[in-house]
Design an enzyme around this catalytic site. Sequence first.
Site, PDB file in Angstrom:
ATOM      1  N   ASP A   1      -0.311   5.034   0.749  1.00 55.65           N
ATOM      2  CA  ASP A   1      -0.466   6.181   2.008  1.00 55.65           C
ATOM      3  C   ASP A   1      -0.449   5.387   3.285  1.00 55.65           C
ATOM      4  O   ASP A   1      -1.258   4.319   3.573  1.00 55.65           O
ATOM      5  CB  ASP A   1      -1.920   6.537   1.715  1.00 55.65           C
TER       6      ASP A   1
ATOM      7  N   ASP B   1       1.038  -1.362   0.080  1.00 58.36           N
ATOM      8  CA  ASP B   1      -0.085   0.032  -0.019  1.00 58.36           C
ATOM      9  C   ASP B   1       0.880   1.093  -0.058  1.00 58.36           C
ATOM     10  O   ASP B   1       2.225   1.217   0.565  1.00 58.36           O
ATOM     11  CB  ASP B   1      -0.885  -0.044   1.000  1.00 58.36           C
TER      12      ASP B   1
END
Length: 346
Positions: free
Chosen positions: A84, A82
Amino acid sequence: MSYLPRSSSGSSVIISSIIIKPVRFPRVWCCTHTPINQTQTAMEQLDPSKSSQVVVPHPHLLHAKISSIRMAGHSKLQIIADFDATLTKYWVNGCRGQSSHGLLQQGNPEYDVKRRELYDYYHPLEISPSIPIEEKAKLMEEWWGKTHALLIEGGLTYDAITKSVANSMITFREGVVELFEFLEARDIPVLIFSAGLADVIEEVLRQKLHRSFKNIKIVSNRMIFDGDGHLVSFKGKTIHVLNKNEHALDMAGPLHDELGDSDGPNEDSASVKKRTNVLLLGDHIGDLGMSDGLDYETRISVGFLNDNVEKSLDSYRKAFDLVYLNDGPMWGVVKLVSQLCSTEGD
């Protein structure tokens, strides 16, 4: 504050600067800056940062997974991450760091406000534990669709993206560059799955890291600009927080950016799927779904529990193989990857 489960057989290990590699011991220890009896355990340092803690829910299982991946060789390994609050920091200078969506300023205050209003309405629905996943997926599709429409209607330009990134409060975790360098040297692919905006993420990489990595691919919502640099549409289907997984390799438009990706058919999709050992990095339990669609043999999952540790620790312990607490650095993952790629014996 440290949140330590009870020390008993089968319980988690919480450590500030080490990971316990189980050899022979009757129970699992819990410790924070506490020396461990080396006659009971063999220790390998995973996190040289004294300011972070890592939870290892099942040390024996983790050790078995590490051994399995190492035996298969790094040619079978891929990294799924991922973006953020996973590759980037959750806190920046004492303030909440910005996301790749949140940093964007269109240059049109009216539309910035409208996007913020959508966030205020939909974000509580996103994190609500009471909404069924099928219903929540429809809400997320609705939210992303409205947000993308506002970006087009509000006249977003690529210049606004570059200015937004330059003025943003977004920064990578310590150790991310070293992680990317280590993986690039061994041709291990890194797939960054994000429900954000690929063009913004690429600009963050350019401005914040000041270099390119040929092994990094971004699977996210990609924009189409006209000759004057105005946003006119998005490529492919919408990727939101509940459908970002290996199926999205086919959903997303062809990868293209100035960091080494090229236009045209994405031939990397098939070759990546042949790498059946996975190191997955995420900050939400839902990020575990990023490997959906991949018939993997062994997966090690690393979770970054950045906030609300006391409320969320138990669920993260049940979901991930390792959990880094309180917005910790990436050094532990760097050490883990070096172990996975090691050819030395145990």
